[in-house]
Write a protein that holds these residues in place. Structure first.
Motif, PDB file in Angstrom:
ATOM      1  N   ILE A 198      11.744   0.392  -0.170  1.00 31.15           N
ATOM      2  CA  ILE A 198      11.851  -0.329  -0.563  1.00 31.15           C
ATOM      3  C   ILE A 198      10.809  -0.316  -2.582  1.00 31.15           C
ATOM      4  O   ILE A 198       9.209   0.556  -2.199  1.00 31.15           O
ATOM      5  CB  ILE A 198      11.592  -2.138  -0.750  1.00 31.15           C
ATOM      6  CG1 ILE A 198      12.183  -2.569   1.096  1.00 31.15           C
ATOM      7  CG2 ILE A 198      10.814  -2.792  -1.047  1.00 31.15           C
ATOM      8  CD1 ILE A 198      11.660  -3.299   2.027  1.00 31.15           C
ATOM      9  N   GLU A 199      11.022  -0.390  -3.325  1.00 26.89           N
ATOM     10  CA  GLU A 199      10.117  -0.068  -4.465  1.00 26.89           C
ATOM     11  C   GLU A 199      10.095  -0.711  -5.534  1.00 26.89           C
ATOM     12  O   GLU A 199      11.346  -1.802  -5.957  1.00 26.89           O
ATOM     13  CB  GLU A 199      11.212   1.009  -4.985  1.00 26.89           C
ATOM     14  CG  GLU A 199       9.788   1.604  -6.090  1.00 26.89           C
ATOM     15  CD  GLU A 199       8.071   1.769  -5.750  1.00 26.89           C
ATOM     16  OE1 GLU A 199       7.489   1.278  -6.448  1.00 26.89           O
ATOM     17  OE2 GLU A 199       7.962   3.026  -4.809  1.00 26.89           O
ATOM     18  N   PRO A 200       9.407  -1.245  -5.891  1.00 23.95           N
ATOM     19  CA  PRO A 200       9.361  -3.046  -7.014  1.00 23.95           C
ATOM     20  C   PRO A 200       9.581  -2.029  -8.480  1.00 23.95           C
ATOM     21  O   PRO A 200       9.634  -2.433  -9.316  1.00 23.95           O
ATOM     22  CB  PRO A 200       7.935  -3.342  -7.375  1.00 23.95           C
ATOM     23  CG  PRO A 200       7.257  -2.086  -6.094  1.00 23.95           C
ATOM     24  CD  PRO A 200       7.939  -1.501  -5.074  1.00 23.95           C
ATOM     25  N   SER A 201       8.662  -0.452  -9.160  1.00 21.72           N
ATOM     26  CA  SER A 201       8.422   0.435  -9.973  1.00 21.72           C
ATOM     27  C   SER A 201       9.822   0.360 -10.099  1.00 21.72           C
ATOM     28  O   SER A 201      10.436   1.110 -10.180  1.00 21.72           O
ATOM     29  CB  SER A 201       7.335   1.012  -9.567  1.00 21.72           C
ATOM     30  OG  SER A 201       7.804   2.347 -11.311  1.00 21.72           O
ATOM     31  N   SER A 202      10.695   0.148 -11.539  1.00 21.82           N
ATOM     32  CA  SER A 202      11.817   0.849 -12.204  1.00 21.82           C
ATOM     33  C   SER A 202      11.360   2.065 -12.169  1.00 21.82           C
ATOM     34  O   SER A 202      12.204   2.617 -11.604  1.00 21.82           O
ATOM     35  CB  SER A 202      11.547   0.253 -13.756  1.00 21.82           C
ATOM     36  OG  SER A 202      12.256  -1.106 -13.537  1.00 21.82           O
ATOM     37  N   LYS A 203      10.088   2.651 -12.802  1.00 18.45           N
ATOM     38  CA  LYS A 203      10.723   4.271 -12.933  1.00 18.45           C
ATOM     39  C   LYS A 203      11.053   4.857 -11.267  1.00 18.45           C
ATOM     40  O   LYS A 203      10.811   5.919 -11.513  1.00 18.45           O
ATOM     41  CB  LYS A 203       9.263   4.944 -13.573  1.00 18.45           C
ATOM     42  CG  LYS A 203       9.104   4.655 -15.103  1.00 18.45           C
ATOM     43  CD  LYS A 203       7.916   4.579 -15.203  1.00 18.45           C
ATOM     44  CE  LYS A 203       7.472   4.232 -17.105  1.00 18.45           C
ATOM     45  NZ  LYS A 203       6.047   4.071 -17.339  1.00 18.45           N
TER      46      LYS A 203
ATOM     47  N   ILE B 277       9.028 -14.659  -8.484  1.00 17.60           N
ATOM     48  CA  ILE B 277       8.308 -13.648  -9.470  1.00 17.60           C
ATOM     49  C   ILE B 277       7.037 -13.367  -9.181  1.00 17.60           C
ATOM     50  O   ILE B 277       6.030 -14.517  -8.717  1.00 17.60           O
ATOM     51  CB  ILE B 277       9.185 -14.493 -10.810  1.00 17.60           C
ATOM     52  CG1 ILE B 277      10.151 -14.563 -10.985  1.00 17.60           C
ATOM     53  CG2 ILE B 277       8.228 -13.246 -12.456  1.00 17.60           C
ATOM     54  CD1 ILE B 277      11.100 -13.697 -11.355  1.00 17.60           C
ATOM     55  N   LEU B 278       6.596 -11.807  -9.341  1.00 16.84           N
ATOM     56  CA  LEU B 278       5.396 -11.588  -9.449  1.00 16.84           C
ATOM     57  C   LEU B 278       5.204 -10.555 -10.527  1.00 16.84           C
ATOM     58  O   LEU B 278       6.173 -10.332 -11.168  1.00 16.84           O
ATOM     59  CB  LEU B 278       5.211 -10.640  -8.036  1.00 16.84           C
ATOM     60  CG  LEU B 278       4.935 -11.127  -6.324  1.00 16.84           C
ATOM     61  CD1 LEU B 278       4.976 -10.312  -5.731  1.00 16.84           C
ATOM     62  CD2 LEU B 278       3.806 -12.418  -5.990  1.00 16.84           C
ATOM     63  N   TYR B 279       3.971  -9.947 -10.966  1.00 20.06           N
ATOM     64  CA  TYR B 279       3.789  -9.170 -12.246  1.00 20.06           C
ATOM     65  C   TYR B 279       3.506  -7.454 -11.260  1.00 20.06           C
ATOM     66  O   TYR B 279       2.561  -7.779 -10.691  1.00 20.06           O
ATOM     67  CB  TYR B 279       3.157  -9.744 -12.826  1.00 20.06           C
ATOM     68  CG  TYR B 279       3.168 -11.286 -13.468  1.00 20.06           C
ATOM     69  CD1 TYR B 279       4.724 -11.604 -14.064  1.00 20.06           C
ATOM     70  CD2 TYR B 279       3.242 -12.517 -12.571  1.00 20.06           C
ATOM     71  CE1 TYR B 279       4.494 -12.395 -14.757  1.00 20.06           C
ATOM     72  CE2 TYR B 279       3.929 -13.671 -13.127  1.00 20.06           C
ATOM     73  CZ  TYR B 279       5.199 -13.418 -14.359  1.00 20.06           C
ATOM     74  OH  TYR B 279       5.265 -14.693 -14.717  1.00 20.06           O
ATOM     75  N   LEU B 280       4.608  -6.974 -11.831  1.00 21.06           N
ATOM     76  CA  LEU B 280       3.982  -5.265 -11.745  1.00 21.06           C
ATOM     77  C   LEU B 280       2.979  -4.976 -12.753  1.00 21.06           C
ATOM     78  O   LEU B 280       3.215  -4.694 -13.460  1.00 21.06           O
ATOM     79  CB  LEU B 280       4.688  -4.698 -11.348  1.00 21.06           C
ATOM     80  CG  LEU B 280       4.660  -3.187 -10.971  1.00 21.06           C
ATOM     81  CD1 LEU B 280       3.670  -2.939  -9.698  1.00 21.06           C
ATOM     82  CD2 LEU B 280       6.101  -2.353 -10.841  1.00 21.06           C
ATOM     83  N   LYS B 281       1.944  -3.759 -12.303  1.00 17.46           N
ATOM     84  CA  LYS B 281       1.212  -3.359 -13.980  1.00 17.46           C
ATOM     85  C   LYS B 281       1.483  -2.128 -13.112  1.00 17.46           C
ATOM     86  O   LYS B 281       0.515  -1.230 -11.485  1.00 17.46           O
ATOM     87  CB  LYS B 281      -0.656  -3.431 -13.549  1.00 17.46           C
ATOM     88  CG  LYS B 281      -1.099  -2.583 -14.900  1.00 17.46           C
ATOM     89  CD  LYS B 281      -1.925  -2.927 -14.471  1.00 17.46           C
ATOM     90  CE  LYS B 281      -3.053  -2.480 -16.039  1.00 17.46           C
ATOM     91  NZ  LYS B 281      -4.169  -2.283 -16.728  1.00 17.46           N
ATOM     92  N   GLU B 282       1.886  -1.074 -13.371  1.00 19.98           N
ATOM     93  CA  GLU B 282       1.832   0.174 -13.160  1.00 19.98           C
ATOM     94  C   GLU B 282       1.203   1.523 -13.557  1.00 19.98           C
ATOM     95  O   GLU B 282       0.857   1.345 -15.039  1.00 19.98           O
ATOM     96  CB  GLU B 282       3.728   1.045 -13.737  1.00 19.98           C
ATOM     97  CG  GLU B 282       4.718   0.035 -13.010  1.00 19.98           C
ATOM     98  CD  GLU B 282       6.460   0.202 -13.971  1.00 19.98           C
ATOM     99  OE1 GLU B 282       6.897   0.735 -12.765  1.00 19.98           O
ATOM    100  OE2 GLU B 282       6.268   0.295 -14.922  1.00 19.98           O
ATOM    101  N   ASP B 283       0.513   1.815 -12.987  1.00 21.82           N
ATOM    102  CA  ASP B 283      -1.107   3.101 -12.744  1.00 21.82           C
ATOM    103  C   ASP B 283      -0.960   4.218 -12.469  1.00 21.82           C
ATOM    104  O   ASP B 283      -0.219   4.433 -11.204  1.00 21.82           O
ATOM    105  CB  ASP B 283      -1.830   2.044 -12.939  1.00 21.82           C
ATOM    106  CG  ASP B 283      -3.028   2.719 -13.488  1.00 21.82           C
ATOM    107  OD1 ASP B 283      -2.777   3.639 -14.405  1.00 21.82           O
ATOM    108  OD2 ASP B 283      -3.725   2.051 -13.370  1.00 21.82           O
TER     109      ASP B 283
ATOM    110  N   LEU C 114      -0.684   4.076  -7.979  1.00 24.86           N
ATOM    111  CA  LEU C 114      -1.415   3.256  -7.622  1.00 24.86           C
ATOM    112  C   LEU C 114      -0.870   2.072  -8.636  1.00 24.86           C
ATOM    113  O   LEU C 114      -1.946   1.170  -9.620  1.00 24.86           O
ATOM    114  CB  LEU C 114      -2.707   4.124  -8.786  1.00 24.86           C
ATOM    115  CG  LEU C 114      -3.214   4.891  -8.227  1.00 24.86           C
ATOM    116  CD1 LEU C 114      -4.604   5.714  -9.157  1.00 24.86           C
ATOM    117  CD2 LEU C 114      -3.773   5.201  -6.401  1.00 24.86           C
ATOM    118  N   SER C 115      -0.339   1.536  -8.622  1.00 20.67           N
ATOM    119  CA  SER C 115       0.045  -0.105  -8.832  1.00 20.67           C
ATOM    120  C   SER C 115      -0.324  -0.967  -8.586  1.00 20.67           C
ATOM    121  O   SER C 115      -0.618  -1.062  -7.037  1.00 20.67           O
ATOM    122  CB  SER C 115       2.083  -0.048  -9.159  1.00 20.67           C
ATOM    123  OG  SER C 115       2.630   0.771  -9.765  1.00 20.67           O
TER     124      SER C 115
END
Length: 85
Positions: free
Chosen positions: A15-20, A48-54, A60-61
């Motif tokens: 399970i992975e929320p990050s598109s990359k 709905i949630l909000y993801l900051k990819e880092d 480290l998202s």
């Protein structure tokens, strides 16, 4: 973490929320029919949630329930929903 086990024939759920990160994950398991890859996040409810990819490889998202600058909208699902797809 699943790749080594999948090569040996184990079943898996990724399970992975990050598109990359999901694209890489999906390609890693392209020939493992026993591994199911799911793009999304797990939460206590479907919403709905909000993801900051880092960080390197998005390791480290951060996930938030509030929209902010630099955060992308993602779908989240409860675990029961994912298991019964």
């Amino acid at each position: 973490n699943t790749y080594k086990f999948a090569k040996q024939g184990a079943n898996g759920l990724c399970i992975e929320p990050s598109s990359k990160a999901f694209r890489k994950l999906f390609m890693n398991h392209l020939f493992h029919s026993n591994v199911k890859c799911f793009k999304g996040a797990i939460s206590n409810s479907t919403n709905i949630l909000y993801l900051k990819e880092d960080g390197y490889e998005e390791t480290l998202s951060t996930v938030s329930d509030k929209a902010s600058i630099g955060y992308k909208k993602i779908n989240s699902y409860n675990f029961d929903y994912i298991l019964y797809l």
